[in-house]
Design a protein around this motif. Sequence first.
Motif, short mmCIF file in Angstrom:
data_model
loop_
_atom_site.label_atom_id
_atom_site.label_comp_id
_atom_site.label_asym_id
_atom_site.label_seq_id
_atom_site.Cartn_x
_atom_site.Cartn_y
_atom_site.Cartn_z
N VAL A 81 -0.10 10.79 -5.10
CA VAL A 81 -1.21 11.34 -4.31
C VAL A 81 -1.79 10.26 -3.41
CG1 VAL A 81 -3.39 12.58 -4.43
CG2 VAL A 81 -1.72 12.92 -6.20
N GLU A 132 -0.27 7.73 -2.16
CA GLU A 132 0.68 7.50 -1.07
C GLU A 132 0.55 8.59 -0.01
OE1 GLU A 132 5.42 6.90 -0.89
OE2 GLU A 132 4.43 6.13 -2.67
N ASN A 133 0.48 9.83 -0.46
CA ASN A 133 0.33 10.95 0.47
C ASN A 133 -0.98 10.84 1.24
OD1 ASN A 133 2.72 12.11 -0.17
ND2 ASN A 133 1.88 13.76 -1.41
N TYR A 134 -2.01 10.44 0.54
CA TYR A 134 -3.32 10.29 1.17
C TYR A 134 -3.25 9.24 2.27
CZ TYR A 134 -8.28 9.12 1.57
OH TYR A 134 -9.55 8.87 2.04
N HIS A 135 -2.63 8.12 1.98
CA HIS A 135 -2.48 7.06 2.98
C HIS A 135 -1.63 7.53 4.15
CE1 HIS A 135 -4.42 3.32 1.83
NE2 HIS A 135 -4.34 3.77 0.60
N ALA A 136 -0.56 8.25 3.83
CA ALA A 136 0.32 8.75 4.89
C ALA A 136 -0.45 9.67 5.83
CB ALA A 136 1.50 9.49 4.28
#
Lengths: 39, 299
Positions: free
Chosen positions: A27, A29-33
């Motif tokens: 999550v 990582e997805n948030y940063h992406a």
Amino acid sequence: QNASELREELNRVNSENKKLTEMLATVWENYHALHHHLE
Amino acid sequence: ISLNLNINAFDRSFPAKLPEEEVKVSTSAGVERKWLVKEKSASELREELNRVYSENKKIKETLETVCEKYYALHHHLEKLQSRKSPGIDHIEQPTKKRKQDPADFLGFPNGKTENSSSNQDHHHQQYEQKNQLLSCKRPITDSFNKAKVSTVYVPADSSDTSLTVKDGYQWRKYGQKVTRDNPSPRAYFRCSFAPSCPVKKKVQRSAEDPSILVATYEGTHNHLGPNASEGDATSQGGSSTVTLDMVHGGQRLALEKNERGTMQEVLVQQMASSLTNDSNFTAALAAAITGRLMEQSRT
């Protein structure tokens, strides 16, 4: 609780923590992406 | 938007910081030593368990926070996209490069052709895994689904600048812009059931014949129209779209009659809705019915 039960419970919680940590990494990582995408 | 979550990430060096328990073991009695060692082991296990429980709690809290932040950010992105690229421009301008949406970027399942990028596959797998583990799937991909498009032509008064097409559904206008090829502006609408219903509509006067409104529908309603008799919840743009199509053939009177009927139905529905939401009205109605029932029981 005897030692064997404690060990069992410890293993269970450790395993759950491992899964939760993996989820958190995903999550995060997805948030940063997404944040990067917005920038 | 700040990436700072204002949380202390769980500390991996936490166990090392714990003070080691000092256990004095008598060296003079073997039995006592054995007993103490066993006791220490159980005590250590308990301590370890408490530590792991505490870590578990911290991870769960952090995960919840990040999830909330993520969905808030995603919602923000959706808002930005609907503001920046209203309507369905890419359908009319196929040469224009389609704007990348977050579903593409994050590899969400969206019904479009899969990009073979390994990065997206990676994100997709992660997203799937996250959903499986979290069990908190949200309909964030709905708005990215490929939508059906249909166009209808409606005669309209040249003096009417509202760009309104009565089609049996309620719409919320969310934008208007002037296009290069047409002096009349184009209005953008979303179904009033949005975001659960993905249908969009854009209305513009015909460049060739300004007395005709061109309405383009994108998507499929996933609910019944205001008039339940319209029936098919999955009909594209509503069943009255079909009626409007007939208008293109010149049956203006039929359209006007239909429009009046639809408008009346919408008005009746809105009135009924506002009345039933009025607690005073509901109370008065209940009192009237009770009074009538009592009268009947006396006679």
